[in-house]
Design a protein around this motif. Sequence first.
Motif, short mmCIF file in Angstrom:
data_model
loop_
_atom_site.label_atom_id
_atom_site.label_comp_id
_atom_site.label_asym_id
_atom_site.label_seq_id
_atom_site.Cartn_x
_atom_site.Cartn_y
_atom_site.Cartn_z
N VAL A 188 0.83 -1.20 0.00
CA VAL A 188 0.00 0.00 0.00
C VAL A 188 0.87 1.25 0.00
O VAL A 188 0.61 2.21 -0.75
N VAL A 189 1.92 1.25 0.81
CA VAL A 189 2.83 2.40 0.85
C VAL A 189 3.52 2.56 -0.51
O VAL A 189 3.67 3.68 -1.02
N ALA A 190 3.93 1.46 -1.15
CA ALA A 190 4.58 1.52 -2.45
C ALA A 190 3.63 2.08 -3.50
O ALA A 190 4.02 2.92 -4.33
N ILE A 191 2.38 1.65 -3.50
CA ILE A 191 1.40 2.16 -4.45
C ILE A 191 1.19 3.65 -4.25
O ILE A 191 1.08 4.42 -5.22
N PHE A 192 1.16 4.08 -2.99
CA PHE A 192 1.00 5.50 -2.70
C PHE A 192 2.15 6.31 -3.31
O PHE A 192 1.94 7.33 -3.97
N PHE A 193 3.38 5.84 -3.12
CA PHE A 193 4.53 6.59 -3.63
C PHE A 193 4.62 6.50 -5.16
O PHE A 193 5.09 7.45 -5.80
N VAL A 194 4.18 5.43 -5.75
CA VAL A 194 4.14 5.35 -7.22
C VAL A 194 3.14 6.38 -7.74
O VAL A 194 3.43 7.12 -8.70
N ALA A 195 1.97 6.45 -7.14
CA ALA A 195 0.96 7.42 -7.57
C ALA A 195 1.47 8.84 -7.36
O ALA A 195 1.29 9.71 -8.24
N LEU A 196 2.15 9.09 -6.25
CA LEU A 196 2.72 10.40 -6.00
C LEU A 196 3.78 10.74 -7.04
O LEU A 196 3.82 11.87 -7.56
N GLY A 197 4.61 9.79 -7.40
CA GLY A 197 5.63 10.01 -8.41
C GLY A 197 5.03 10.30 -9.78
O GLY A 197 5.52 11.18 -10.51
N ILE A 198 3.99 9.59 -10.14
CA ILE A 198 3.32 9.84 -11.42
C ILE A 198 2.71 11.23 -11.43
O ILE A 198 2.84 11.98 -12.41
N TRP A 199 2.09 11.61 -10.34
CA TRP A 199 1.46 12.93 -10.26
C TRP A 199 2.51 14.04 -10.36
O TRP A 199 2.35 14.99 -11.13
N VAL A 200 3.60 13.91 -9.60
CA VAL A 200 4.66 14.92 -9.64
C VAL A 200 5.31 14.95 -11.03
O VAL A 200 5.59 16.02 -11.57
N GLY A 201 5.51 13.80 -11.63
CA GLY A 201 6.08 13.75 -12.97
C GLY A 201 5.21 14.46 -13.99
O GLY A 201 5.71 15.17 -14.86
N ASN A 202 3.92 14.28 -13.90
CA ASN A 202 3.00 14.96 -14.82
C ASN A 202 3.00 16.46 -14.59
O ASN A 202 2.87 17.24 -15.53
N ARG A 203 3.14 16.89 -13.35
CA ARG A 203 3.15 18.31 -13.04
C ARG A 203 4.43 18.99 -13.52
O ARG A 203 4.42 20.15 -13.91
N LEU A 204 5.56 18.27 -13.47
CA LEU A 204 6.85 18.88 -13.80
C LEU A 204 7.28 18.68 -15.25
O LEU A 204 8.22 19.30 -15.70
N THR A 205 6.60 17.81 -15.98
CA THR A 205 6.96 17.55 -17.37
C THR A 205 6.44 18.67 -18.25
O THR A 205 5.30 19.09 -18.13
N ALA A 206 7.30 19.13 -19.16
CA ALA A 206 6.91 20.20 -20.07
C ALA A 206 5.84 19.70 -21.03
O ALA A 206 5.89 18.58 -21.52
N ARG A 207 4.90 20.55 -21.29
CA ARG A 207 3.82 20.23 -22.20
C ARG A 207 4.09 20.90 -23.55
O ARG A 207 4.75 21.93 -23.62
N PRO A 208 3.56 20.34 -24.63
CA PRO A 208 3.70 21.01 -25.93
C PRO A 208 3.06 22.38 -25.86
O PRO A 208 2.05 22.58 -25.19
N SER A 209 3.66 23.34 -26.56
CA SER A 209 3.21 24.72 -26.47
C SER A 209 1.91 25.00 -27.24
O SER A 209 1.39 26.09 -27.14
N GLY A 210 1.43 24.08 -27.97
CA GLY A 210 0.19 24.30 -28.70
C GLY A 210 0.27 23.70 -30.08
O GLY A 210 1.06 22.80 -30.35
N PRO A 211 -0.55 24.23 -30.99
CA PRO A 211 -0.55 23.67 -32.33
C PRO A 211 0.78 23.94 -33.03
O PRO A 211 1.50 24.89 -32.73
N ALA A 212 1.11 23.08 -33.98
CA ALA A 212 2.35 23.21 -34.72
C ALA A 212 2.34 24.49 -35.55
O ALA A 212 1.29 24.97 -35.97
N PHE A 213 3.52 25.02 -35.77
CA PHE A 213 3.65 26.26 -36.54
C PHE A 213 3.29 26.03 -38.00
O PHE A 213 3.71 25.05 -38.60
#
Length: 133
Positions: A35-60
Motif C-alpha cells: 500500500v505504501v509503495a502504491i502511494f509513492f508510485v501514484a505520488l511520483g506519477i502525479w509529480v512527474g506529470n506536473r513537472l513535465t513540459a507540455r507542448p506549447s500548442g498547435p504546430a507552426f
Amino acid sequence: MILYGLALAGGAFVLEWLDYKHAVRAWSTEFYVGVVAIFFVALGIWVGNRLTARPSGPAFERNIAAIRSLGISDRECEVLDLLASGAANKVIARRLGISPNTVKTHVARLFEKLEAANRTEAIHKARTLDILP
C-alpha cells in the motif's frame, strides 16, 4: 494552498491508520509495504506529470499568403530559416550547396522584400508575419 494542506493532512492520516493496522497485526507486512509503495508510485506519477513540459500548442504553420505577397521564393525561405538559426553566410552556402555570393544575393533580396536594414530586423519582421516560427 489550503487544498495542498488538506491533501497532506489526509495522506498523513492514511499513513498513521495503516501504521496502526500494521501494529495490531490486522494486516500482513507485505500488504502494508504494498500500500505504501502504491502511494509513492501514484505520488511520483502525479509529480512527474506536473513537472513535465507540455507542448506549447498547435504546430507552426507558415503564412503562405504573406510569402506569396512579398514574392519570397522557396530558396529564400530556406536561407531565411538558416539566418534565423544564426548561421553565417558560409555555413548557409555549405548546407544548401550554393556559393556564398548566391547566399549574399538571397539575403539582399530578403532585406528588400521585408524592408529590413539588417538580419535581426529581417528575422523580426518574418516572425511578425508568421513566416518564421
